[in-house]
Design a protein around this motif. Structure first.
Motif, mmCIF file in Angstrom:
data_model
loop_
_atom_site.group_PDB
_atom_site.id
_atom_site.type_symbol
_atom_site.label_atom_id
_atom_site.label_comp_id
_atom_site.label_asym_id
_atom_site.label_seq_id
_atom_site.Cartn_x
_atom_site.Cartn_y
_atom_site.Cartn_z
ATOM 1 N N ASN A 192 3.371 3.751 5.522
ATOM 2 C CA ASN A 192 3.166 4.200 6.897
ATOM 3 C C ASN A 192 3.473 5.684 7.077
ATOM 4 N N VAL A 193 3.503 6.403 5.967
ATOM 5 C CA VAL A 193 3.837 7.830 6.027
ATOM 6 C C VAL A 193 2.656 8.690 5.588
ATOM 7 N N ASP A 194 2.356 8.658 4.307
ATOM 8 C CA ASP A 194 1.292 9.520 3.782
ATOM 9 C C ASP A 194 0.483 8.844 2.677
ATOM 10 N N MET A 195 0.367 7.516 2.757
ATOM 11 C CA MET A 195 -0.351 6.791 1.711
ATOM 12 C C MET A 195 -1.813 7.220 1.611
ATOM 13 N N LYS A 196 -2.446 7.540 2.716
ATOM 14 C CA LYS A 196 -3.832 8.009 2.673
ATOM 15 C C LYS A 196 -3.934 9.266 1.807
ATOM 16 N N ASP A 197 -3.030 10.212 2.015
ATOM 17 C CA ASP A 197 -3.036 11.448 1.229
ATOM 18 C C ASP A 197 -2.742 11.171 -0.243
ATOM 19 N N ILE A 198 -1.823 10.253 -0.492
ATOM 20 C CA ILE A 198 -1.472 9.912 -1.875
ATOM 21 C C ILE A 198 -2.654 9.273 -2.586
ATOM 22 N N ALA A 199 -3.325 8.333 -1.906
ATOM 23 C CA ALA A 199 -4.480 7.663 -2.510
ATOM 24 C C ALA A 199 -5.595 8.661 -2.809
ATOM 25 N N GLU A 200 -5.831 9.578 -1.891
ATOM 26 C CA GLU A 200 -6.876 10.588 -2.108
ATOM 27 C C GLU A 200 -6.506 11.512 -3.268
#
Length: 239
Positions: A192-200
């Motif tokens: 719920n923090v920055d998983m989208k950025d990490i996945a990208e």
């Protein structure tokens, strides 16, 4: 369990494991906000009747002690203001310390430790950029094999890059116990923090969608749990 207590318990576990887990202390101290780290310190004191600062100081007996104590004790400015003069001075001080210092003792350099443990994250990002532009050098490369300082910089200035590297190590066939545990830790704590950025970032670095890699290495309900957490952070239609 509240995230602050979770972080406090992870810090205690890292201290018990010794040098092989010091990277987790750096991660906890540098990827959390100032208020989150303060909350973890309070939770640590409540759960263990000791301060995390005194525990780090007493349990860490190597050259990492000074850096780790300062990191877990820090309360950084979280605002957006920066000072151009201070940025240039810090970049110059870092370059001088790294250039003339003992490469095996940089982690004990007072100026390096002061800058990395007291300056705001936005300030440090600007310092790293200034270092590159002024001296035409990459500070990560200049630090050579000083992994603790490099991890500190990545955690403070580029968390998605740091976590992508940690996830990749966790999913390798020859990963050790500490590395394997990081798979659950990173996905749960960053969901719920920055998983989208990490996945990208993972996709960019390793040319494989993070969810696909998890499906390749994990099994059963555990796999479904991790994949679901990652997918919740991604735009609809993304892998």
């Amino acid at each position: 369990m509240h995230p602050w207590e979770r972080d406090a318990r992870m810090a205690r576990k890292a201290l018990k494991r010794g040098r092989q887990a010091y990277g987790l202390l750096i991660e906890l101290a540098c990827t959390r906000s100032s208020d989150e780290l303060l909350g973890a310190r309070r939770a640590y004191r409540s759960v263990y009747s000791e301060s995390i600062e005194e525990d780090v100081a007493s349990r860490v007996d190597g050259i990492e002690r000074q850096l780790l104590v300062a990191l877990v004790s820090s309360y950084r400015y979280d605002g957006s203001k920066t000072n151009d003069r201070a940025i240039k001075l810090d970049a110059q001080k870092l370059e001088k310390a790294i250039s003339i210092g003992d490469k095996k003792q940089l982690i004990k350099d007072e100026e390096i430790v002061r800058i990395l443990t007291t300056r705001s994250k936005i300030h440090l990002m600007a310092v790293i950029k200034c270092y590159q532009e002024t001296f035409n050098k990459n500070i990560i490369e200049d630090l050579d094999e000083e992994s603790s300082l490099k991890d500190t910089i990545y955690c403070l200035c580029a968390p998605p890059q740091y976590f992508s590297k940690i996830l990749d190590s966790a999913m390798k066939a020859n990963a050790n116990k500490n590395e394997k545990e990081a798979l659950t830790r990173v996905i749960v704590t960053r969901a719920n923090v920055d998983m989208k950025d990490i996945a990208e970032e993972y996709d960019r670095q390793y040319k494989t969608p993070l969810t696909q890699k998890i499906e390749d290495v994990a099994l059963g309900n555990y796999k479904d749990f991790l994949v679901t957490l990652v997918q919740r952070a991604l735009p609809k239609g993304s892998d």
